[in-house]
Motif scaffolding. Structure first.
Motif, PDB file in Angstrom:
ATOM      1  N   ALA A  80       1.304  -0.933   0.127  1.00 26.82           N
ATOM      2  CA  ALA A  80      -0.026   0.361  -0.209  1.00 26.82           C
ATOM      3  C   ALA A  80       0.822   1.126   0.051  1.00 26.82           C
ATOM      4  CB  ALA A  80      -0.982  -0.104   1.415  1.00 26.82           C
ATOM      5  N   ASN A  81       0.310   2.607   0.097  1.00 23.89           N
ATOM      6  CA  ASN A  81       1.018   4.107  -0.446  1.00 23.89           C
ATOM      7  C   ASN A  81       2.416   3.466  -1.117  1.00 23.89           C
ATOM      8  OD1 ASN A  81      -1.236   4.854   1.081  1.00 23.89           O
ATOM      9  ND2 ASN A  81      -0.309   3.839   3.102  1.00 23.89           N
ATOM     10  N   GLN A  82       2.573   3.189  -2.039  1.00 20.03           N
ATOM     11  CA  GLN A  82       3.994   3.160  -2.732  1.00 20.03           C
ATOM     12  C   GLN A  82       3.923   3.908  -3.904  1.00 20.03           C
ATOM     13  OE1 GLN A  82       6.485   0.468  -2.290  1.00 20.03           O
ATOM     14  NE2 GLN A  82       4.989   0.391   0.035  1.00 20.03           N
ATOM     15  N   ARG A  83       4.551   5.494  -3.568  1.00 16.48           N
ATOM     16  CA  ARG A  83       4.171   6.154  -4.321  1.00 16.48           C
ATOM     17  C   ARG A  83       4.936   7.558  -4.161  1.00 16.48           C
ATOM     18  NH1 ARG A  83      -1.850   8.470  -7.433  1.00 16.48           N
ATOM     19  NH2 ARG A  83      -1.520   5.942  -8.706  1.00 16.48           N
ATOM     20  N   ILE A  84       5.403   8.133  -4.804  1.00 19.36           N
ATOM     21  CA  ILE A  84       6.175   9.760  -4.842  1.00 19.36           C
ATOM     22  C   ILE A  84       5.276  10.000  -5.399  1.00 19.36           C
ATOM     23  CG2 ILE A  84       8.433   8.307  -4.207  1.00 19.36           C
ATOM     24  CD1 ILE A  84       9.029   8.234  -7.192  1.00 19.36           C
ATOM     25  N   PHE A  85       6.239  11.466  -5.001  1.00 16.24           N
ATOM     26  CA  PHE A  85       5.814  12.675  -5.299  1.00 16.24           C
ATOM     27  C   PHE A  85       6.599  13.462  -5.792  1.00 16.24           C
ATOM     28  CE2 PHE A  85       2.563  11.312  -1.947  1.00 16.24           C
ATOM     29  CZ  PHE A  85       2.085  10.862  -2.513  1.00 16.24           C
ATOM     30  N   VAL A  86       5.859  14.818  -7.243  1.00 22.04           N
ATOM     31  CA  VAL A  86       6.904  14.719  -7.487  1.00 22.04           C
ATOM     32  C   VAL A  86       6.748  16.463  -8.010  1.00 22.04           C
ATOM     33  CG1 VAL A  86       9.067  15.615  -9.712  1.00 22.04           C
ATOM     34  CG2 VAL A  86       8.250  13.353  -8.501  1.00 22.04           C
ATOM     35  N   PHE A  87       6.817  17.602  -7.367  1.00 20.12           N
ATOM     36  CA  PHE A  87       6.364  19.007  -7.389  1.00 20.12           C
ATOM     37  C   PHE A  87       7.706  19.836  -8.311  1.00 20.12           C
ATOM     38  CE2 PHE A  87       3.843  17.163  -4.386  1.00 20.12           C
ATOM     39  CZ  PHE A  87       3.084  16.842  -4.904  1.00 20.12           C
ATOM     40  N   GLY A  88       6.796  21.093  -8.374  1.00 18.30           N
ATOM     41  CA  GLY A  88       7.962  22.236  -9.169  1.00 18.30           C
ATOM     42  C   GLY A  88       8.535  21.633 -10.109  1.00 18.30           C
ATOM     43  N   GLU A  89       8.943  21.922 -10.627  1.00 13.96           N
ATOM     44  CA  GLU A  89       9.505  22.922 -11.585  1.00 13.96           C
ATOM     45  C   GLU A  89      10.207  21.370 -12.534  1.00 13.96           C
ATOM     46  OE1 GLU A  89       9.347  25.834 -13.649  1.00 13.96           O
ATOM     47  OE2 GLU A  89       8.034  26.335 -11.531  1.00 13.96           O
ATOM     48  N   VAL A  90       8.853  20.353 -13.018  1.00 12.96           N
ATOM     49  CA  VAL A  90       9.664  19.763 -14.055  1.00 12.96           C
ATOM     50  C   VAL A  90       8.061  19.465 -15.145  1.00 12.96           C
ATOM     51  CG1 VAL A  90      10.562  18.462 -12.151  1.00 12.96           C
ATOM     52  CG2 VAL A  90       7.966  18.197 -11.957  1.00 12.96           C
ATOM     53  N   MET A  91       8.475  19.165 -15.716  1.00 18.95           N
ATOM     54  CA  MET A  91       6.985  19.011 -17.221  1.00 18.95           C
ATOM     55  C   MET A  91       5.606  18.344 -16.817  1.00 18.95           C
ATOM     56  SD  MET A  91       8.977  20.164 -19.214  1.00 18.95           S
ATOM     57  CE  MET A  91       8.210  19.855 -20.418  1.00 18.95           C
ATOM     58  N   GLU A  92       5.700  17.208 -16.085  1.00 22.90           N
ATOM     59  CA  GLU A  92       4.273  16.924 -15.594  1.00 22.90           C
ATOM     60  C   GLU A  92       5.143  16.232 -14.708  1.00 22.90           C
ATOM     61  OE1 GLU A  92       4.164  12.865 -18.071  1.00 22.90           O
ATOM     62  OE2 GLU A  92       4.596  14.144 -20.224  1.00 22.90           O
ATOM     63  N   PRO A  93       4.588  17.589 -12.982  1.00 23.58           N
ATOM     64  CA  PRO A  93       4.635  16.667 -11.510  1.00 23.58           C
ATOM     65  C   PRO A  93       3.359  16.100 -11.340  1.00 23.58           C
ATOM     66  CG  PRO A  93       3.486  19.271 -11.604  1.00 23.58           C
ATOM     67  CD  PRO A  93       4.075  18.621 -14.003  1.00 23.58           C
ATOM     68  N   GLY A 118      14.000  25.494 -13.943  1.00 23.95           N
ATOM     69  CA  GLY A 118      14.144  24.758 -12.327  1.00 23.95           C
ATOM     70  C   GLY A 118      15.912  24.859 -12.478  1.00 23.95           C
ATOM     71  N   ARG A 119      16.120  25.181 -10.797  1.00 27.17           N
ATOM     72  CA  ARG A 119      17.365  25.528 -10.465  1.00 27.17           C
ATOM     73  C   ARG A 119      17.999  23.715  -9.954  1.00 27.17           C
ATOM     74  NH1 ARG A 119      19.479  29.642  -8.215  1.00 27.17           N
ATOM     75  NH2 ARG A 119      21.036  28.796  -7.961  1.00 27.17           N
ATOM     76  N   THR A 120      18.053  22.966 -10.461  1.00 26.61           N
ATOM     77  CA  THR A 120      18.985  21.988 -10.169  1.00 26.61           C
ATOM     78  C   THR A 120      20.438  21.272  -9.462  1.00 26.61           C
ATOM     79  OG1 THR A 120      20.685  21.979 -12.103  1.00 26.61           O
ATOM     80  CG2 THR A 120      18.108  20.669 -12.862  1.00 26.61           C
ATOM     81  N   ASP A 121      20.099  23.254  -8.417  1.00 23.35           N
ATOM     82  CA  ASP A 121      21.321  22.952  -7.587  1.00 23.35           C
ATOM     83  C   ASP A 121      20.879  22.712  -6.052  1.00 23.35           C
ATOM     84  OD1 ASP A 121      20.834  24.917  -7.931  1.00 23.35           O
ATOM     85  OD2 ASP A 121      22.380  26.105  -7.912  1.00 23.35           O
ATOM     86  N   SER A 122      19.700  22.863  -6.313  1.00 21.50           N
ATOM     87  CA  SER A 122      18.920  23.153  -5.739  1.00 21.50           C
ATOM     88  C   SER A 122      17.745  22.481  -5.014  1.00 21.50           C
ATOM     89  CB  SER A 122      18.628  24.694  -4.745  1.00 21.50           C
ATOM     90  OG  SER A 122      18.195  24.686  -3.616  1.00 21.50           O
ATOM     91  N   VAL A 123      17.599  21.125  -5.575  1.00 16.57           N
ATOM     92  CA  VAL A 123      16.213  20.160  -5.254  1.00 16.57           C
ATOM     93  C   VAL A 123      16.193  19.996  -3.886  1.00 16.57           C
ATOM     94  CG1 VAL A 123      15.155  18.036  -6.446  1.00 16.57           C
ATOM     95  CG2 VAL A 123      16.124  19.601  -7.669  1.00 16.57           C
ATOM     96  N   ILE A 124      15.050  19.554  -3.355  1.00 16.73           N
ATOM     97  CA  ILE A 124      14.520  19.332  -1.778  1.00 16.73           C
ATOM     98  C   ILE A 124      13.919  17.894  -2.399  1.00 16.73           C
ATOM     99  CG2 ILE A 124      13.870  20.136  -0.321  1.00 16.73           C
ATOM    100  CD1 ILE A 124      15.684  21.707  -0.495  1.00 16.73           C
TER     101      ILE A 124
END
Length: 206
Positions: A80-93, A118-124
């Motif tokens: 269950a709950n085997q998901r991740i979330f990608v937000f911010g400056e990506v093409m398909e959040p 997108g700032r790739t030097d400061s991904v959180i």
């Protein structure tokens, strides 16, 4: 290659308990929202956060009080709950299924890559801690892609990857602001019921 951590049971996982010499006691149960499973003759057993092998040893120990030399196998039959979330400056959040060994770089690629802004030097990377709090870690994707870093973190269920438009100076402040801006729908989708602790920081509700 990042070292894989042993899987730990989560709420909603389906678990099959199999007895080699006592098949009549075989059962299949779900890990309840309170983190427990109910085992016949044994009662309530805490399962959330345990490795399958640890739960196996615990059940074997408890059944040794009522059965002679019980040999037990614990198998996770549904995750269950085997998901991740990608937000911010990506093409398909959005939300993505966590398949096998997925790294932070894999997640960004699956979301279509970083946009022009997108700032790739400061991904959180935002991850839930054992105490229910969320903590953030800064990752420099530029160093990863250039081979200057091996910090390509292996993702866990419900991890959040955020690619910002500008450099994030204070990660802990950003984490609080991130959750403050989420809609209630995302609160439930990411981590269930969200409540504030006395310090005003977000924790997982039960």
């Amino acid at each position: 290659v990042p070292e894989r951590e042993p899987y730990r049971l989560a709420v909603g996982d389906a678990v099959a308990v199999r007895f080699f010499y006592y098949p009549a006691y075989n059962i299949s149960v779900f890990v309840r929202p309170d983190g427990y499973v109910t085992i016949p003759l044994v009662g309530e057993v805490k399962a959330e956060g345990m490795k399958p092998s640890e739960l196996e040893a615990l059940i074997r120990e408890k059944y040794s009080e009522v059965l002679a030399a019980p040999e037990v196998s614990v198998i996770v039959t549904e995750f269950a709950n085997q998901r991740i979330f990608v937000f911010g400056e990506v093409m398909e959040p959005g939300a993505y299924d966590l398949r096998g060994s997925t790294t932070l770089l894999d997640a960004v690629a699956e979301a279509g890559g970083v946009t022009y802004n997108g700032r790739t030097d400061s991904v959180i990377l935002i991850r839930r801690q054992p105490d229910g709090m969320f903590a953030g870690t800064r990752v420099n994707l530029q160093d990863l892609l250039a081979g200057r870093s091996s910090e390509n973190l292996m993702l866990k269920p419900r991890d959040i990857v955020y690619v910002p438009m500008t450099f994030i100076a204070k990660v802990d402040v950003f984490v609080d602001q991130f959750f403050a801006k989420l809609t209630p729908t995302w609160y439930f989708f990411i981590a269930g019921r969200e409540v504030l602790n006395p310090e005003g920081r977000y924790i997982i509700g039960r």
